[in-house]
Motif scaffolding. Structure first.
Motif, short mmCIF file in Angstrom:
data_model
loop_
_atom_site.label_atom_id
_atom_site.label_comp_id
_atom_site.label_asym_id
_atom_site.label_seq_id
_atom_site.Cartn_x
_atom_site.Cartn_y
_atom_site.Cartn_z
N LEU A 156 -3.44 3.57 -1.93
CA LEU A 156 -3.36 2.94 -3.19
C LEU A 156 -2.77 1.57 -2.94
CD1 LEU A 156 -2.39 6.36 -3.69
CD2 LEU A 156 -3.02 5.51 -5.99
N THR B 127 0.77 -1.38 0.00
CA THR B 127 0.17 0.01 0.05
C THR B 127 0.75 1.15 -0.04
OG1 THR B 127 -1.82 -1.01 1.05
CG2 THR B 127 -1.87 1.26 1.29
N VAL C 183 -9.01 2.98 -10.40
CA VAL C 183 -8.08 2.18 -10.50
C VAL C 183 -7.16 2.62 -11.68
CG1 VAL C 183 -9.08 0.33 -11.91
CG2 VAL C 183 -6.98 -0.32 -10.60
N LEU D 134 -2.80 0.24 -10.01
CA LEU D 134 -2.90 0.88 -8.52
C LEU D 134 -4.36 1.36 -8.22
CD1 LEU D 134 0.14 3.07 -9.17
CD2 LEU D 134 0.18 1.50 -7.46
N TYR D 135 -4.93 0.53 -7.28
CA TYR D 135 -6.36 0.56 -6.95
C TYR D 135 -6.41 1.44 -5.65
CZ TYR D 135 -11.10 -0.70 -5.20
OH TYR D 135 -12.40 -0.83 -4.78
N ALA D 136 -7.38 2.50 -5.78
CA ALA D 136 -7.69 3.57 -4.73
C ALA D 136 -9.02 3.57 -4.36
CB ALA D 136 -7.08 4.94 -5.17
N THR E 229 -5.11 8.92 1.36
CA THR E 229 -5.50 8.13 0.30
C THR E 229 -4.72 6.73 0.02
OG1 THR E 229 -6.89 9.51 -0.71
CG2 THR E 229 -6.36 7.54 -1.97
#
Length: 210
Positions: A121, A113, A144, A136-138, A119
């Motif tokens: 990601l 992470t 993403v 990269l997933y937020a 935030t």
């Protein structure tokens, strides 16, 4: 409540691999707030990216993969800002084609992470377009960042060295189509889309590809 926002610029240059060269426009994504940010894919123009940062502290330069058009400005941006360059180690052979004398500063690891401006990601290793490709997933931003793994209309190209079609299909099916359908897909080139918009025809496409 996250205070982070997403800024976007498009830079232009060339993509070179396997002896060919193509003119390309690249999406550069900046995630942060008024004081700090990360850059996803430092493409072509370090000066333009630095200007878009506007004096914010750059925490990291994140490379979705190491094709030259996504990393060519990374060393200059790192030098200007002091930020570390982060890359998945499986893409080091590609990185060295562009920057033989400058290694990345840190590794992107699946499941790790990165946090900026409150935030998170999450790094998703999604090989296929390149061995060390990551998304990269937020979740807090409902988005993403997929680099060249998933575009509006389908997967990234797999016709050149270091790429593999069945692998990218598996990555998309297993790592991206499992995200919420309303997740916005912010890509390495071209328009954004959503997981829900891509999932139906991707599933047909996956069946054709296997």
């Amino acid at each position: 409540m996250t205070s982070a926002r997403i800024d976007h610029l498009v830079t232009s240059g060339t993509f070179a691999l396997d002896g060919g060269t193509w003119d390309v426009d690249n999406n550069v994504w900046i995630v942060g707030d008024d004081t700090e940010a990360i850059v996803i894919d430092a493409a072509h123009d370090a000066g333009a990216i630095a200007a878009a940062l506007g004096g914010r502290t750059l925490r990291a330069i994140v490379c979705t993969h190491a094709h030259n058009d996504h990393i060519d400005a990374a060393p200059a941006l790192a030098e200007a800002t002091g930020a570390p360059i982060l890359l998945h180690p499986d893409d080091l052979p590609l990185w060295k084609q562009t920057h033989p004398d400058r290694a990345p500063d840190g590794e992107l690891v699946d499941g790790a992470t990165l946090t900026v401006a409150g935030t998170d990601l999450t790094v998703l290793h999604t090989p296929g377009h390149a061995p060390g490709a990551v998304c990269l997933y937020a979740p807090g931003l409902g988005t993403v960042f997929t680099g060249d793994t998933l575009f509006q209309g389908g997967p990234g190209a797999t016709g050149r060295s270091f790429s593999h079609f069945p692998t990218i299909v598996d990555s998309i099916r297993d790592r991206l189509l499992t995200l919420p359908p309303d997740t916005e897909v912010r890509t390495g080139h071209g328009a954004s889309t959503t997981i829900g918009a891509e999932a139906p025809h991707l599933e047909e496409w996956i069946n054709r590809g296997h």
